[in-house]
Write an enzyme that holds these catalytic residues in place. Structure first.
Site, mmCIF file in Angstrom:
data_model
loop_
_atom_site.group_PDB
_atom_site.id
_atom_site.type_symbol
_atom_site.label_atom_id
_atom_site.label_comp_id
_atom_site.label_asym_id
_atom_site.label_seq_id
_atom_site.Cartn_x
_atom_site.Cartn_y
_atom_site.Cartn_z
ATOM 1 N N GLY A 145 50.299 44.335 51.593
ATOM 2 C CA GLY A 145 49.465 43.311 51.428
ATOM 3 C C GLY A 145 48.572 42.612 52.329
ATOM 4 O O GLY A 145 48.902 43.067 53.612
ATOM 5 N N LEU A 150 48.949 39.567 53.428
ATOM 6 C CA LEU A 150 49.637 38.551 54.091
ATOM 7 C C LEU A 150 50.732 39.430 54.953
ATOM 8 O O LEU A 150 51.290 39.428 56.089
ATOM 9 C CB LEU A 150 50.357 37.651 53.243
ATOM 10 N N TYR A 158 48.904 33.246 36.070
ATOM 11 C CA TYR A 158 49.252 33.525 37.087
ATOM 12 C C TYR A 158 49.774 32.137 38.017
ATOM 13 O O TYR A 158 51.061 32.189 38.493
ATOM 14 C CB TYR A 158 48.077 33.775 37.956
ATOM 15 N N LYS A 179 53.755 31.595 39.028
ATOM 16 C CA LYS A 179 54.025 31.339 40.755
ATOM 17 C C LYS A 179 55.004 29.899 40.685
ATOM 18 O O LYS A 179 55.676 29.790 41.481
ATOM 19 C CB LYS A 179 52.811 31.151 41.339
HETATM 20 N N1 NAP Z 1 45.007 36.291 47.773
HETATM 21 C C1 NAP Z 1 45.078 34.941 47.510
HETATM 22 O O1 NAP Z 1 43.674 34.428 47.305
HETATM 23 C C2 NAP Z 1 46.076 34.084 47.216
HETATM 24 C C3 NAP Z 1 45.874 32.773 47.091
HETATM 25 C C4 NAP Z 1 46.763 31.974 47.053
HETATM 26 C C5 NAP Z 1 48.153 32.455 47.135
HETATM 27 N N2 NAP Z 1 48.426 33.628 47.381
HETATM 28 C C6 NAP Z 1 49.790 34.266 47.525
HETATM 29 O O2 NAP Z 1 49.751 34.673 48.829
HETATM 30 C C7 NAP Z 1 50.964 35.631 48.915
HETATM 31 C C8 NAP Z 1 50.200 36.830 49.545
HETATM 32 O O3 NAP Z 1 48.992 37.474 48.853
HETATM 33 P P1 NAP Z 1 47.963 38.368 49.193
HETATM 34 O O4 NAP Z 1 46.633 37.984 49.396
HETATM 35 O O5 NAP Z 1 48.639 39.119 50.694
HETATM 36 O O6 NAP Z 1 48.312 39.419 48.217
HETATM 37 P P2 NAP Z 1 47.969 41.040 48.021
HETATM 38 O O7 NAP Z 1 47.084 41.453 49.117
HETATM 39 O O8 NAP Z 1 47.411 41.421 46.644
HETATM 40 O O9 NAP Z 1 49.424 41.694 48.448
HETATM 41 C C9 NAP Z 1 50.380 41.523 47.501
HETATM 42 C C10 NAP Z 1 51.272 42.764 47.828
HETATM 43 O O10 NAP Z 1 52.280 42.714 46.845
HETATM 44 C C11 NAP Z 1 52.668 44.073 46.304
HETATM 45 N N3 NAP Z 1 53.132 43.954 45.269
HETATM 46 C C12 NAP Z 1 52.859 43.639 43.894
HETATM 47 N N4 NAP Z 1 53.762 43.896 42.912
HETATM 48 C C13 NAP Z 1 54.812 44.222 43.595
HETATM 49 C C14 NAP Z 1 56.285 44.493 43.435
HETATM 50 N N5 NAP Z 1 56.795 44.535 42.036
HETATM 51 N N6 NAP Z 1 56.967 44.931 44.199
HETATM 52 C C15 NAP Z 1 56.723 44.918 45.473
HETATM 53 N N7 NAP Z 1 55.367 44.722 45.941
HETATM 54 C C16 NAP Z 1 54.661 44.276 44.811
HETATM 55 C C17 NAP Z 1 51.138 44.772 46.115
HETATM 56 O O11 NAP Z 1 51.303 46.066 46.290
HETATM 57 P P3 NAP Z 1 50.368 46.927 45.111
HETATM 58 O O12 NAP Z 1 48.795 46.473 45.309
HETATM 59 O O13 NAP Z 1 50.606 48.417 45.527
HETATM 60 O O14 NAP Z 1 50.888 46.557 43.708
HETATM 61 C C18 NAP Z 1 50.447 44.046 47.341
HETATM 62 O O15 NAP Z 1 50.560 44.984 48.377
HETATM 63 C C19 NAP Z 1 51.389 36.039 47.324
HETATM 64 O O16 NAP Z 1 52.365 35.186 47.018
HETATM 65 C C20 NAP Z 1 50.318 35.300 46.471
HETATM 66 O O17 NAP Z 1 50.549 34.869 45.315
HETATM 67 C C21 NAP Z 1 47.377 34.421 47.550
#
Ligand code: NAP
Length: 299
Positions: A12, A14, A131, A135
């Protein structure tokens, strides 16, 4: 002292930033960074097997995996809770049992968005969405399972992968090629803090190194609307002539309501010596990095 790292959700935004930071550090060893296919964090047997088969003891486990599709969570409630609430508890317990520090990430969407000043860690939550609620439950379960864990709420993340900025630059590219004409329209009544995954990974590493534990807010500094972020990206992509119209949240019907105001107050982290740069500098750094959609031909 050398630290052994495990990063879940390694593919992902992060996750990739974490992997790059650990790989670049002479003091750190990456024991593993499984992506979703390699480790489903919501599968208790798979998590047990993964920790049981590690060749060395981890010092830090960083959970970068989550079900982040905010609209998708509304129709896949059960999956959202399994990945965002139950799985972090599983990982927190496994990390604690292995003697490792657990780092977990949550979201500004735990707040209702009716605040008038930046949200502090101690402010009342009130998620508007599945969501956000899933969380929030994840935060609580982690804190209960492992009081030594760090849980960091962040917001509006961009990094290597698909995100708001890559979508905007895709729209710029379509207009440049003539496939689409007319102005862009972007929401201008939601306020938050855009956050660069690279800065977030670095801040989490710094908090861990400082021996911190508990709940923190970690986002890039300043305040922006989605319109502000889009305008900056369009300008940086060399298209200042492109009109970006302001729309409001009511005009864009989506399955999950968005908080209108979700600016995070990051002063607790600052008191631990951890502060992120202004979102504009962070956005420019991203846009001019090899991971940027611009470097990959968009915009
Ligand atoms: N993106 C935002 O704007 C945002 C805002 C606030 C907080 N956050 C938090 O920041 C953190 C990092 O987010 P990010 O932006 O890096 O998200 P991201 O790019 O969507 O990455 C999340 C990763 O988790 C993987 N994943 C999903 N379900 C899974 C499972 N059951 N087992 C293992 N891997 C799994 C996904 O793989 P697949 O795609 O292959 O399923 C994806 O690679 C998360 O905790 C998110 O809630 C994000």
């Amino acid at each position: 002292m050398a630290k052994n790292w495990i990063i879940t959700g390694g593919n992902g935004q992060l996750g990739r930033a974490f992997v790059e930071a650990v790989a670049a550090s002479p003091d750190d060893v990456l024991l593993g960074a499984p992506d979703h296919a390699a480790l489903d964090i919501a599968d208790p047997e798979a998590v047990k097997r993964f920790f049981g088969e590690l060749s060395e003891t981890p010092s830090v486990v960083a959970n970068a995996a989550a079900y982040t599709n905010v609209d998708g969570c509304e129709s896949e409630r059960e999956l959202a809770y399994r990945v965002n609430a139950e799985a972090p508890e599983l990982l927190a317990r496994a990390s604690r049992d292995a003697g490792a520090k657990f780092l977990h990430v949550s979201t500004d969407y735990v707040f209702p968005g009716d605040g008038t000043r930046p949200y502090r860690e101690s402010d009342a939550t009130g998620p508007l969405t599945v969501y956000g609620a899933s969380k929030l439950e994840g935060e609580c379960r982690v804190a209960e399972a492992d009081a030594g864990a760090i849980v960091a709420r962040t917001s509006w993340v961009f990094g290597h992968g698909k995100n708001f900025i890559s979508a905007i630059l895709g729209q710029v590219a379509l207009r440049r090629s003539g496939e689409v004409s007319g102005p862009l329209a972007v929401v201008a009544d939601q306020k938050g803090r855009p956050t660069y995954a690279v800065d977030l990974a670095s801040a989490l590493r710094d908090l861990e190194a400082a021996g911190a534990s508990g709940l923190f807010h970690l986002s890039n500094d300043g305040e922006a609307t989605w319109w502000d972020l889009a305008r900056l990206c369009v300008d940086e992509a060399g298209a200042p002539e492109l009109v970006v119209e302001r729309t409001d949240t009511d005009a864009s019907a989506r399955p999950a309501p968005r908080p209108l105001y979700s600016v995070l107050d990051c002063s607790k982290a600052r008191a631990h010596g951890v502060a992120l740069r202004d979102w504009r500098d962070a956005t420019r750094a991203y846009l001019h990095s090899p991971a940027s959609p611009l470097a990959q031909g968009a915009g």
